[in-house]
Design a protein around this motif. Structure first.
Motif, mmCIF file in Angstrom:
data_model
loop_
_atom_site.group_PDB
_atom_site.id
_atom_site.type_symbol
_atom_site.label_atom_id
_atom_site.label_comp_id
_atom_site.label_asym_id
_atom_site.label_seq_id
_atom_site.Cartn_x
_atom_site.Cartn_y
_atom_site.Cartn_z
ATOM 1 N N HIS A 85 0.875 -1.170 0.000
ATOM 2 C CA HIS A 85 0.000 0.000 0.000
ATOM 3 C C HIS A 85 0.911 1.219 0.000
ATOM 4 C CE1 HIS A 85 -3.007 2.746 2.278
ATOM 5 N NE2 HIS A 85 -3.188 2.848 0.974
ATOM 6 N N ASN A 86 0.824 2.008 -1.064
ATOM 7 C CA ASN A 86 1.660 3.200 -1.200
ATOM 8 C C ASN A 86 0.814 4.457 -1.029
ATOM 9 O OD1 ASN A 86 3.972 1.762 -1.769
ATOM 10 N ND2 ASN A 86 3.787 1.970 -3.974
ATOM 11 N N THR A 87 1.348 5.402 -0.266
ATOM 12 C CA THR A 87 0.718 6.709 -0.110
ATOM 13 C C THR A 87 1.791 7.784 -0.202
ATOM 14 O OG1 THR A 87 0.910 6.590 2.305
ATOM 15 C CG2 THR A 87 -1.190 5.870 1.346
ATOM 16 N N ALA A 88 1.357 8.956 -0.650
ATOM 17 C CA ALA A 88 2.255 10.116 -0.706
ATOM 18 C C ALA A 88 1.412 11.352 -0.969
ATOM 19 C CB ALA A 88 3.294 9.948 -1.810
ATOM 20 N N GLU A 89 1.989 12.505 -0.635
ATOM 21 C CA GLU A 89 1.349 13.781 -0.962
ATOM 22 C C GLU A 89 2.414 14.710 -1.526
ATOM 23 O OE1 GLU A 89 -1.448 17.314 0.895
ATOM 24 O OE2 GLU A 89 -1.148 15.470 2.032
ATOM 25 N N ALA A 90 2.114 15.254 -2.696
ATOM 26 C CA ALA A 90 3.019 16.186 -3.372
ATOM 27 C C ALA A 90 2.863 17.579 -2.759
ATOM 28 C CB ALA A 90 2.715 16.227 -4.862
ATOM 29 N N PRO A 91 3.878 18.438 -2.889
ATOM 30 C CA PRO A 91 3.779 19.799 -2.368
ATOM 31 C C PRO A 91 2.574 20.575 -2.909
ATOM 32 C CG PRO A 91 6.039 19.308 -2.950
ATOM 33 C CD PRO A 91 5.210 18.152 -3.428
ATOM 34 N N ASP A 92 2.133 20.248 -4.128
ATOM 35 C CA ASP A 92 0.983 20.947 -4.707
ATOM 36 C C ASP A 92 -0.354 20.341 -4.298
ATOM 37 O OD1 ASP A 92 0.771 18.614 -6.177
ATOM 38 O OD2 ASP A 92 1.204 19.541 -8.111
ATOM 39 N N GLY A 93 -0.332 19.355 -3.387
ATOM 40 C CA GLY A 93 -1.559 18.780 -2.865
ATOM 41 C C GLY A 93 -2.019 17.495 -3.541
ATOM 42 N N ARG A 94 -1.410 17.115 -4.657
ATOM 43 C CA ARG A 94 -1.771 15.841 -5.289
ATOM 44 C C ARG A 94 -1.466 14.700 -4.327
ATOM 45 N NH1 ARG A 94 1.848 14.880 -9.177
ATOM 46 N NH2 ARG A 94 2.990 16.704 -8.514
ATOM 47 N N LYS A 95 -2.370 13.714 -4.291
ATOM 48 C CA LYS A 95 -2.191 12.589 -3.377
ATOM 49 C C LYS A 95 -2.121 11.277 -4.144
ATOM 50 C CE LYS A 95 -4.306 14.849 0.485
ATOM 51 N NZ LYS A 95 -5.242 14.844 1.574
ATOM 52 N N LEU A 96 -1.366 10.383 -3.595
ATOM 53 C CA LEU A 96 -1.269 9.019 -4.096
ATOM 54 C C LEU A 96 -1.751 8.096 -2.996
ATOM 55 C CD1 LEU A 96 -0.155 7.076 -6.334
ATOM 56 C CD2 LEU A 96 1.938 6.979 -4.981
ATOM 57 N N ASP A 97 -2.662 7.213 -3.337
ATOM 58 C CA ASP A 97 -3.161 6.210 -2.393
ATOM 59 C C ASP A 97 -3.524 4.986 -3.220
ATOM 60 O OD1 ASP A 97 -4.265 4.675 -0.390
ATOM 61 O OD2 ASP A 97 -5.744 6.166 0.231
ATOM 62 N N GLU A 98 -2.613 4.040 -3.288
ATOM 63 C CA GLU A 98 -2.815 2.897 -4.171
ATOM 64 C C GLU A 98 -2.334 1.610 -3.517
ATOM 65 O OE1 GLU A 98 -0.364 3.337 -7.658
ATOM 66 O OE2 GLU A 98 1.470 3.272 -6.486
ATOM 67 N N TYR A 99 -2.941 0.546 -3.966
ATOM 68 C CA TYR A 99 -2.501 -0.791 -3.601
ATOM 69 C C TYR A 99 -1.818 -1.376 -4.825
ATOM 70 C CZ TYR A 99 -5.352 -0.202 0.502
ATOM 71 O OH TYR A 99 -5.861 0.267 1.676
ATOM 72 N N LEU A 100 -0.784 -2.148 -4.597
ATOM 73 C CA LEU A 100 -0.114 -2.740 -5.731
ATOM 74 C C LEU A 100 0.459 -4.095 -5.376
ATOM 75 C CD1 LEU A 100 3.376 -1.231 -6.299
ATOM 76 C CD2 LEU A 100 1.892 -0.318 -4.546
ATOM 77 N N ALA A 101 0.648 -4.863 -6.425
ATOM 78 C CA ALA A 101 1.367 -6.124 -6.338
ATOM 79 C C ALA A 101 2.651 -5.940 -7.123
ATOM 80 C CB ALA A 101 0.539 -7.263 -6.916
ATOM 81 N N THR A 102 3.753 -6.129 -6.466
ATOM 82 C CA THR A 102 5.058 -6.068 -7.102
ATOM 83 C C THR A 102 5.549 -7.505 -7.218
ATOM 84 O OG1 THR A 102 5.487 -3.877 -6.193
ATOM 85 C CG2 THR A 102 7.401 -5.157 -6.909
ATOM 86 N N VAL A 103 5.560 -7.997 -8.447
ATOM 87 C CA VAL A 103 5.917 -9.389 -8.700
ATOM 88 C C VAL A 103 7.397 -9.449 -9.052
ATOM 89 C CG1 VAL A 103 5.438 -11.432 -10.097
ATOM 90 C CG2 VAL A 103 3.568 -9.859 -9.492
#
Length: 129
Positions: A85-103
């Protein structure tokens, strides 16, 4: 009796190097002919080849302040899948909230291929534009 399951310690070394931002250690985990696929249209999307390209992609990912939570480690015959589960917030307010499978396809004790599967390809593309 021979085992028909991948060596999970390779995935553990991959995660440890990623978490520590230890690119020298990461180089010891990745096969020289590594291929890494990532869906989408963002700056980290597409298929890259080689250790240097992988390190560059990893640096860009961590450079955006990504927080990664390991949910599960799934072991197969030829590799290991990391449920994240990856999350992040950019200085301009864009957000990342995703689930992923890294194979991680493992060959000869190294990661030979990485295939990333995302829950929100468009969101990742927008965050990494």
């Amino acid at each position: 009796m021979p085992s028909n399951r991948a060596d999970v310690t390779v995935a553990e070394r991959f995660l440890g190097a990623f978490g520590a931002h230890d690119w020298d250690a990461m180089r010891t985990v990745l096969a020289p002919d590594l291929a890494w696929s990532m869906p989408g249209t963002g700056s980290i999307s597409g298929t890259i080849h080689g250790v240097d390209a992988a390190i560059s992609r990893l640096r860009e990912i961590v450079g955006r302040g990504l927080n990664t939570e390991l949910l599960h480690v799934l072991t197969g015959e030829n590799g290991v899948t990391l449920s994240l589960h990856n999350t992040a917030e950019a200085p301009d307010g864009r957000k990342l909230d995703e689930y992923l499978a890294t194979v991680l396809t493992i060959r000869d004790g190294k990661v030979a291929a990485i295939d990333s599967y995302l829950s929100d390809v468009d969101g990742m593309s927008a965050f990494f534009h």
